[in-house]
Motif scaffolding. Structure first.
Motif, PDB file in Angstrom:
ATOM      1  N   LEU A  43       0.801  -1.081  -0.150  1.00  0.00           N
ATOM      2  CA  LEU A  43      -0.046   0.086   0.137  1.00  0.00           C
ATOM      3  C   LEU A  43       0.942   1.429  -0.087  1.00  0.00           C
ATOM      4  N   ASP A  44       0.596   2.023  -0.858  1.00  0.00           N
ATOM      5  CA  ASP A  44       1.129   3.420  -0.851  1.00  0.00           C
ATOM      6  C   ASP A  44       0.197   4.699  -0.803  1.00  0.00           C
ATOM      7  N   PHE A  45       0.420   5.129   0.455  1.00  0.00           N
ATOM      8  CA  PHE A  45      -0.466   6.172   0.989  1.00  0.00           C
ATOM      9  C   PHE A  45       0.085   7.504   0.396  1.00  0.00           C
ATOM     10  N   ARG A  46      -0.481   8.013  -0.665  1.00  0.00           N
ATOM     11  CA  ARG A  46       0.089   9.108  -1.479  1.00  0.00           C
ATOM     12  C   ARG A  46      -0.807  10.288  -1.700  1.00  0.00           C
ATOM     13  N   ALA A  47      -0.024  11.421  -1.900  1.00  0.00           N
ATOM     14  CA  ALA A  47      -0.911  12.818  -2.499  1.00  0.00           C
ATOM     15  C   ALA A  47      -0.005  13.224  -3.585  1.00  0.00           C
ATOM     16  N   SER A  48      -0.867  13.556  -4.769  1.00  0.00           N
ATOM     17  CA  SER A  48      -0.272  14.093  -6.000  1.00  0.00           C
ATOM     18  C   SER A  48       0.693  15.462  -5.499  1.00  0.00           C
ATOM     19  N   TRP A  49       0.568  16.085  -4.756  1.00  0.00           N
ATOM     20  CA  TRP A  49       1.062  17.255  -4.491  1.00  0.00           C
ATOM     21  C   TRP A  49       2.450  17.032  -3.573  1.00  0.00           C
ATOM     22  N   CYS A  50       2.368  15.907  -3.031  1.00  0.00           N
ATOM     23  CA  CYS A  50       3.641  15.448  -1.989  1.00  0.00           C
ATOM     24  C   CYS A  50       4.975  15.093  -2.659  1.00  0.00           C
ATOM     25  N   CYS A  53       6.248  11.892  -1.689  1.00  0.00           N
ATOM     26  CA  CYS A  53       5.752  10.663  -2.447  1.00  0.00           C
ATOM     27  C   CYS A  53       6.224  10.527  -3.647  1.00  0.00           C
ATOM     28  N   ALA A  54       6.393  11.717  -4.521  1.00  0.00           N
ATOM     29  CA  ALA A  54       6.942  11.768  -5.694  1.00  0.00           C
ATOM     30  C   ALA A  54       8.438  11.099  -5.965  1.00  0.00           C
ATOM     31  N   ALA A  55       9.060  11.361  -4.643  1.00  0.00           N
ATOM     32  CA  ALA A  55      10.618  10.649  -4.572  1.00  0.00           C
ATOM     33  C   ALA A  55      10.258   9.172  -4.309  1.00  0.00           C
ATOM     34  N   GLN A  56       9.370   8.742  -3.566  1.00  0.00           N
ATOM     35  CA  GLN A  56       9.158   7.427  -3.399  1.00  0.00           C
ATOM     36  C   GLN A  56       8.443   6.658  -4.719  1.00  0.00           C
ATOM     37  N   GLU A  57       7.899   7.291  -5.313  1.00  0.00           N
ATOM     38  CA  GLU A  57       7.685   6.597  -6.791  1.00  0.00           C
ATOM     39  C   GLU A  57       8.537   6.471  -7.611  1.00  0.00           C
ATOM     40  N   PHE A  76       0.150  -3.979  -6.054  1.00  0.00           N
ATOM     41  CA  PHE A  76       0.562  -2.410  -5.391  1.00  0.00           C
ATOM     42  C   PHE A  76      -0.683  -1.822  -5.524  1.00  0.00           C
ATOM     43  N   ILE A  77      -1.013  -1.087  -4.284  1.00  0.00           N
ATOM     44  CA  ILE A  77      -2.223  -0.314  -4.376  1.00  0.00           C
ATOM     45  C   ILE A  77      -2.157   0.982  -3.714  1.00  0.00           C
ATOM     46  N   ASP A  78      -2.472   2.093  -4.628  1.00  0.00           N
ATOM     47  CA  ASP A  78      -2.111   3.521  -4.254  1.00  0.00           C
ATOM     48  C   ASP A  78      -3.218   3.822  -3.735  1.00  0.00           C
ATOM     49  N   VAL A  79      -3.154   4.632  -2.655  1.00  0.00           N
ATOM     50  CA  VAL A  79      -4.193   5.049  -1.671  1.00  0.00           C
ATOM     51  C   VAL A  79      -4.159   6.554  -1.745  1.00  0.00           C
ATOM     52  N   ASP A  80      -5.144   7.117  -2.212  1.00  0.00           N
ATOM     53  CA  ASP A  80      -4.987   8.758  -2.339  1.00  0.00           C
ATOM     54  C   ASP A  80      -5.316   9.357  -0.953  1.00  0.00           C
ATOM     55  N   TRP A  81      -4.384  10.164  -0.487  1.00  0.00           N
ATOM     56  CA  TRP A  81      -4.403  10.676   0.759  1.00  0.00           C
ATOM     57  C   TRP A  81      -5.559  11.447   0.958  1.00  0.00           C
ATOM     58  N   ASP A  82      -5.620  12.354  -0.092  1.00  0.00           N
ATOM     59  CA  ASP A  82      -6.659  13.540  -0.062  1.00  0.00           C
ATOM     60  C   ASP A  82      -8.274  12.930   0.107  1.00  0.00           C
ATOM     61  N   THR A  83      -8.327  11.762  -0.508  1.00  0.00           N
ATOM     62  CA  THR A  83      -9.735  11.192  -0.424  1.00  0.00           C
ATOM     63  C   THR A  83      -9.887  10.034   0.710  1.00  0.00           C
ATOM     64  N   HIS A  84      -8.771   9.635   0.828  1.00  0.00           N
ATOM     65  CA  HIS A  84      -8.806   8.480   1.970  1.00  0.00           C
ATOM     66  C   HIS A  84      -8.005   8.605   3.322  1.00  0.00           C
ATOM     67  N   GLY A  85      -7.149   9.709   3.411  1.00  0.00           N
ATOM     68  CA  GLY A  85      -6.569   9.970   4.625  1.00  0.00           C
ATOM     69  C   GLY A  85      -7.132   9.698   5.948  1.00  0.00           C
ATOM     70  N   PRO A  96      -0.048   7.482   9.974  1.00  0.00           N
ATOM     71  CA  PRO A  96       0.045   8.953  10.406  1.00  0.00           C
ATOM     72  C   PRO A  96       0.175  10.003   9.522  1.00  0.00           C
ATOM     73  N   ARG A  97       0.447   9.628   8.107  1.00  0.00           N
ATOM     74  CA  ARG A  97       0.651  10.806   7.384  1.00  0.00           C
ATOM     75  C   ARG A  97       0.595  10.152   5.902  1.00  0.00           C
ATOM     76  N   ARG A  98       0.567  10.993   4.789  1.00  0.00           N
ATOM     77  CA  ARG A  98       1.042  10.536   3.554  1.00  0.00           C
ATOM     78  C   ARG A  98       2.515  10.400   3.535  1.00  0.00           C
ATOM     79  N   SER A  99       2.885   9.673   2.331  1.00  0.00           N
ATOM     80  CA  SER A  99       4.225   9.218   2.169  1.00  0.00           C
ATOM     81  C   SER A  99       4.467   7.710   2.874  1.00  0.00           C
ATOM     82  N   THR A 100       3.322   7.014   3.334  1.00  0.00           N
ATOM     83  CA  THR A 100       3.421   5.900   4.297  1.00  0.00           C
ATOM     84  C   THR A 100       3.464   4.783   3.251  1.00  0.00           C
ATOM     85  N   LEU A 101       4.569   3.745   3.409  1.00  0.00           N
ATOM     86  CA  LEU A 101       4.509   2.346   2.718  1.00  0.00           C
ATOM     87  C   LEU A 101       3.812   1.516   3.684  1.00  0.00           C
ATOM     88  N   VAL A 102       3.108   0.554   3.211  1.00  0.00           N
ATOM     89  CA  VAL A 102       2.760  -0.727   4.153  1.00  0.00           C
ATOM     90  C   VAL A 102       2.625  -2.179   3.266  1.00  0.00           C
TER      91      VAL A 102
END
Length: 135
Positions: A43-50, A53-57, A76-85, A96-102
């Motif tokens: 799981l990749d908890f990410r935001a398009s503006w982060c 997150c871009a560095a992780q990608e 691999f599942i992308d979890v949009d932080w703005d929608t599902h945070g 705890p925050r966006r840019s979390t990988l689980v």
């Protein structure tokens, strides 16, 4: 080289980067469904503006290109932080925050990184997922 062969090879080369399985976009219930099917989830908890997150990608993409077994065996599942945070999945996993990988398998969390962008750390997490997926 014949023109037809050249055009065929060129078209194939253009499509090749897109042949890899794209990450799934999270929707409620998706993780439960995939875990019940016995899949190993990344799981990749990410935001398009982060920027983290871009560095992780960038690191994730490079590692997937280096080792196709990751995409062949791990979901691999992308979890949009703005929608599902603040949604159920984030609360349940205590994200705890966006840019979390689980990494999840069955009813266990196998590993997690928060705001880490180092290739070695992300590779270790992906290797954990690959080991679980292939055992």
């Amino acid at each position: 080289m014949h023109r037809r062969s050249f055009l065929t090879l060129t078209a194939g080369a253009l499509v090749l980067p897109f042949a890899a399985r794209a990450a799934l976009e999270y929707t409620p219930g998706l993780t439960s469904q995939r875990l019940a099917a016995g899949e190993t989830l990344f799981l990749d908890f990410r935001a398009s503006w982060c920027s983290t997150c871009a560095a992780q990608e960038r690191v994730l993409s490079a590692l997937k290109q280096e080792n196709p077994a990751y995409e062949q065996n791990i979901t691999f599942i992308d979890v949009d932080w703005d929608t599902h945070g603040k949604g159920e999945l984030s609360r349940m996993l205590n994200i705890p925050r966006r840019s979390t990988l689980v990494v999840l398998k069955g009813d266990q969390e196998l590993g997690r990184l928060v705001a880490q962008t180092g290739k070695a750390e992300i590779k270790a997490l992906m290797d954990t997922a690959l080991g679980a997926a292939t055992s």
